[in-house]
Write a protein that holds these residues in place. Structure first.
Motif: not given
Ligand SMILES: Nc1ncnc2c1ncn2[C@@H]1O[C@H](COP(=O)(O)OP(=O)(O)OP(=O)(O)O)[C@@H](O)[C@H]1O
Ligand SMILES: [Mg+2]
Lengths: 168, 242
Positions: A29-32, A127-132, A145-147, A149-150, B205, B208, B229, B232, B235-236, B238-239, B241
């Motif tokens: 899920s972390a990949y766009p 956002d990353l927290n929610d994503l995780l 990947l999320i960690e 980024a954090m 963390r 946030s 907040r 979204t 991940a697109g 925020v991350i 790659l």
């Protein structure tokens, strides 16, 4: 995306849609989510450069599909990509340029810039927290990947504090 | 909306040493019921001093402090102590548990002092320790626990009396990422249940999770605003790659 596709094709020949699925499965899920059009465009370029080749495979009731496979030249390019050192994530920083240059313009003072940026970083972190928390804990690739980024964001925040102490 | 906690032009000058140290220089702050406020700022900016004063653990030099609509900075030390038992939960930067009491008793004591029945105190202790993955350490002495475990016990203790406000000073300072996750989860939960929280932290963390960020610099508030907040869901954005 070029080397990612080469790496997947090093495992086995595949057509465009299979490559899209393989990327999604590998990164979770972390990949766009990769765009299929972009995959086909990239494959076309790789083929033009001689890194992959394709064969048409007949299908009953459907148009032929193009299956791509890696060439020797493609394998060399992939090896070179894997072995070359990877650039660190922070070689340019636009915010730092603003921080240094903004006082010259009289548009904003540094303290205000830093404060706004800090809250922006924390929003990203939220956002990353929610994503995780929405990520299956068994999906380790996505989790890492999320960690990662954090941790980068935490470093950015720590550095922001250093800028505040020294410049503001 | 009523402010659970309010500071008006709060000042703290330490005058014990050769030169007076102005640690907090005129802070105005209002915390609404159910709000989660993160306090950040460089080392020495006055974060600990501020939350200690808000919790009545340090006296103010001047200014006012209001808790649940009542002025508290003028209270006697014993009146403050009484009020604190019922209304304030505190987690310190350097956790201080009672050494000769078990983990369970450490957590139950503040609830009992606040007048909660023994049965309810025990139930609350059990659920808090379980939430922090410490259920099996209830009978241990604090000295038998790691720093991270002690800090989690301190958090459970601070929440035991269902305080009007939870004040915390670097509650994840000693925690590794796994323990931090337990603390994050519990903080998120109690916040959702309406717990008012004011928390000093360097951990992005943890910060946030808050609704609002207060930035201190040199004893003054230099920024006070919402943490927005975007939700979204992907991940697109925020991350990236490559
Ligand atoms: N008991 C004390 N006597 C004299 N000065 C003190 C005392 N406690 C704190 N200070 C000073 O007051 C200022 C603010 O200290 P405080 O502990 O509130 O900072 P802080 O923001 O919590 O820092 P840290 O992030 O390092 O915990 C500092 O300059 C500190 O040296
Ligand atoms: Mg401190």
């Amino acid at each position: 995306m070029r080397p990612h596709l080469l790496a997947l094709l090093a495992k086995e020949p595949a057509h465009g849609y299979e490559l899209k699925q393989a990327l999604e499965q590998t990164f979770g899920s972390a990949y766009p989510s990769p765009n299929i059009g972009q995959i086909y465009v990239t494959l076309g370029r790789l083929e033009k450069d001689g890194l992959v080749r394709s064969v048409d495979v007949e299908q009953s009731n459907r148009p032929n599909k193009k299956v791509y496979y890696l060439t020797a030249k493609g394998r060399d390019a992939l090896t070179a990509w894997v072995e070359e050192p990877t650039e660190g994530p922070r070689v340019r920083d636009e915010f730092f340029m603003k921080l240094v240059l903004a006082p010259l313009t009289g548009i904003a003072d540094r303290m205000a810039l830093i404060s706004r940026q800090r809250r922006h970083y924390l929003s990203l972190m939220a956002d990353l927290n929610d994503l995780l928390s929405g990520t299956d804990p068994r999906d380790r690739v996505a989790g890492l990947l999320i960690e990662g980024a954090m941790l980068h964001l935490q470093a950015d925040l720590d550095w922001l504090e250093r800028c505040q102490e020294d410049l503001a | 909306m009523s402010a659970v906690l309010k500071a008006v032009n709060l000042v703290k000058i330490y005058s014990g040493g050769a030169l007076p140290v102005p640690a907090v220089r005129g802070v105005d702050l209002e915390v609404e019921e159910g709000e989660f406020v993160a306090v950040m700022g460089p080392s020495g900016s006055g974060k600990s001093t501020l939350v200690h004063m808000l919790g009545g653990l340090d006296t103010r030099t001047s200014g006012e402090i209001w808790l649940d609509g009542k002025r508290v900075d003028t209270l006697s030390e014993s009146a403050w102590a009484l009020l604190r038992r019922e209304k304030v939960g505190f987690v310190f930067q350097f956790f201080n548990l009672v050494a000769n009491m078990t983990v369970a008793d450490n957590v139950e004591l503040p609830a009992l002092l606040a007048g909660i029945s023994p049965k309810e105190a025990r139930e609350r202790r059990e659920s808090l320790l379980a939430a922090l993955n410490l259920g099996d350490r209830a009978d241990a002495a604090p000295a038998q626990l790691s720093g991270g475990e002690q800090q989690r016990v301190a958090l459970a203790r601070a929440l035991a009396n269902k305080p009007s406000v939870l004040l915390a000073d670097e509650p994840t300072g000693n925690l590794d990422s796994r323990n931090t996750r337990d603390v994050l989860r519990l903080l998120g939960e109690v916040h959702k249940q309406g717990q008012t929280i004011v928390m000093v932290t360097h951990d992005a963390r943890v910060a946030s999770l808050a609704d609002r960020l207060v930035s201190l610099f040199d004893g003054q508030i230099v920024d006070d605003g919402r943490i927005t907040r975007r939700r979204t869901g992907t991940a697109g954005e925020v991350i990236d790659l490559r």
